[in-house]
Design an enzyme around this catalytic site. Structure first.
Site, PDB file in Angstrom:
ATOM      1  N   GLN A  36      -6.204  -1.388   5.390  1.00  0.00           N
ATOM      2  CA  GLN A  36      -6.836  -2.082   6.510  1.00  0.00           C
ATOM      3  C   GLN A  36      -8.222  -2.622   6.187  1.00  0.00           C
ATOM      4  OE1 GLN A  36      -5.476  -2.953   9.280  1.00  0.00           O
ATOM      5  NE2 GLN A  36      -3.617  -1.709   9.301  1.00  0.00           N
ATOM      6  N   ALA A  84       0.809  -1.217   0.000  1.00  0.00           N
ATOM      7  CA  ALA A  84       0.000   0.000   0.000  1.00  0.00           C
ATOM      8  C   ALA A  84       0.844   1.269   0.000  1.00  0.00           C
ATOM      9  CB  ALA A  84      -0.951  -0.001   1.197  1.00  0.00           C
ATOM     10  N   THR A  85       2.006   1.245   0.649  1.00  0.00           N
ATOM     11  CA  THR A  85       2.845   2.441   0.657  1.00  0.00           C
ATOM     12  C   THR A  85       3.248   2.831  -0.756  1.00  0.00           C
ATOM     13  OG1 THR A  85       3.699   2.147   2.898  1.00  0.00           O
ATOM     14  CG2 THR A  85       5.068   3.398   1.377  1.00  0.00           C
ATOM     15  N   GLY A 144      -1.103  -6.678   0.814  1.00  0.00           N
ATOM     16  CA  GLY A 144      -1.310  -8.111   0.960  1.00  0.00           C
ATOM     17  C   GLY A 144      -1.142  -8.631   2.371  1.00  0.00           C
ATOM     18  N   HIS A 145      -0.193  -8.073   3.129  1.00  0.00           N
ATOM     19  CA  HIS A 145       0.128  -8.689   4.414  1.00  0.00           C
ATOM     20  C   HIS A 145      -0.888  -8.374   5.510  1.00  0.00           C
ATOM     21  CE1 HIS A 145       2.036  -5.295   6.806  1.00  0.00           C
ATOM     22  NE2 HIS A 145       2.012  -4.767   5.602  1.00  0.00           N
ATOM     23  N   CYS A 203       4.657   1.378  11.597  1.00  0.00           N
ATOM     24  CA  CYS A 203       5.594   2.210  10.845  1.00  0.00           C
ATOM     25  C   CYS A 203       6.141   3.356  11.683  1.00  0.00           C
ATOM     26  CB  CYS A 203       4.907   2.779   9.598  1.00  0.00           C
ATOM     27  SG  CYS A 203       4.302   1.507   8.476  1.00  0.00           S
TER      28      CYS A 203
END
Length: 392
Positions: free
Chosen positions: A189, A79-80, A209-210, A335
């Site tokens: 999320q 996503a980042t 994905g994670h 993060c």
């Protein structure tokens, strides 16, 4: 939780940071690493052909989950990267058209806030950071009030990563329908847990994905055509032209297939997962009833598996240390977990400094907590609170 390498006593309550890779997903990843290991860009042999076909199948499935066309899915590292491609990639169009106003919220993930601050500080963009108030929920009216003729983009997260509060992205999308303003949703999320449809006038969706049982290092940016018109994204990296030239580099086929398998499995179990996650939330709240605590965020508009609380009179970092042999928890985003400053999310909600500094995030997947009993956790916390009766 009773898996190798993790103390069986410790319950993992930090899935908002990352999830365990489903063992069946790991098998798929291993297969595409060691057996069908071809490069999806190779045209001269069957190894490459099989990889290309598999990636197409994965792309098609992910597109179907958000109402997109197959070709509108761009695989990324997460996503980042998706957020950066969306936000920085749209900037040249804003500069060319003179539309350099952006609306977002002060509770976004740093992967949205930092690129936007970069645009503001170095390229003359004007960014409105909306504050949600104590509910932690941005209002659609607040977004509309800030809209201007030169508004290039609205960027809002689907689910807040610290509080679990669901943002009104569907409502905002409907209000933006038919306008020239693009709408980006960071769904790190929310993806897999809540429905999200690009046909509802959302132009860009970032996926990680994670957060759904896939390996770290893979995600997607999904874009929506407006008729024949693509979102006018410019590349921020350059290379071999893969992924519509927006994310060059050799596709990590094994990770892509892991994301596909994890997303597919999560979709199959979503209803059961939601029911079990809600049951766990109710058990947590009931158990914590013996402590003095407050829930941070609108409980009526929250996902069932994230709970942010502050315990009266207790320091969050000290509490994490005390509880580390019982549970794995966090104060907020992984993060920024190295920082001991107050949560920017809770601060933007207008909560007192003591509350914003000492918020704790519990987040769980029902199948990753083992035989965890929140009652024991609550009893430990209650004994630590000022005024507790010794021995209770």
């Amino acid at each position: 939780m009773t898996q190798k390498g993790v103390d069986a006593v410790v319950a993992y309550l930090d899935v908002a940071a990352t999830t365990r890779v489903d063992p069946r997903v790991a098998e798929v990843v291993l297969h595409w690493m060691t057996e069908d290991f071809g490069n999806a860009g190779s045209r001269t042999h069957e190894f490459g052909a099989r990889a290309k076909k598999a990636v197409h199948e994965a792309r098609s499935f992910l597109a179907s989950t958000v109402g997109a066309r197959t070709e509108e899915v761009i695989f990324t590292s997460g996503a980042t990267e998706s957020n950066n491609i969306a936000l920085l990639g749209l900037a040249p169009h804003g500069e060319q058209t003179g539309r350099k106003h952006i609306i977002t919220s002060a509770i976004e993930h740093k992967a949205v806030i930092e690129p936007l601050l970069h645009l503001q500080d170095t390229r003359g963009f004007e960014v409105d950071f909306l504050e949600p108030g104590p509910s932690g929920r941005i209002s659609t009216e607040a977004v509309l009030e800030r809209m201007r003729p030169d508004t290039l983009l609205v960027s809002l997260m689907h689910v807040n990563n610290e509080t679990g509060v669901i943002q009104p992205v569907a409502e905002v999308a409907e209000k933006l329908r038919g306008t020239p303003t693009y709408f980006h949703v960071d769904a790190a999320q929310g993806y897999g847990k809540l429905p999200l449809d690009l046909t509802a006038a959302i132009d860009l969706i970032s996926i990680s994905g994670h957060k759904v049982g896939a390996p770290k290092g893979v995600g997607a940016l999904v874009t929506r055509r407006r008729g024949w018109d693509k979102v006018p994204l410019s590349p921020i990296m350059f290379g071999g032209g893969q992924e519509r030239k927006l994310r060059p580099g050799t596709l990590p086929v094994a990770l892509v297939m892991g994301l596909y398998e994890a997303a597919r499995r999560f979709e199959q179990k979503r209803e059961r997962w939601e029911r079990d996650a809600q049951a766990m939330r109710e058990r947590m709240l009931t158990a914590l009833g013996i402590t003095r605590f407050r829930v941070n965020g609108d409980a009526g508009h929250s996902v069932p598996h994230i709970l942010n609380v502050t315990f009266d009179g207790l320091n969050a970092e000290a509490l994490i240390v005390r509880l580390k042999e019982q549970v794995a928890i966090a104060t907020g985003s992984a993060c920024t977990s190295a920082s001991y400053t107050p949560s920017h999310v809770l601060t933007a909600m207008g909560l007192p400094t003591e509350v914003a500094t000492n918020g704790l995030r519990f987040s769980w997947f029902p199948d990753q907590v083992g035989d965890f009993d929140p009652q024991g956790l609550a009893e430990t916390i209650a004994r630590m609170q000022p005024g507790a009766t010794p021995g209770t």
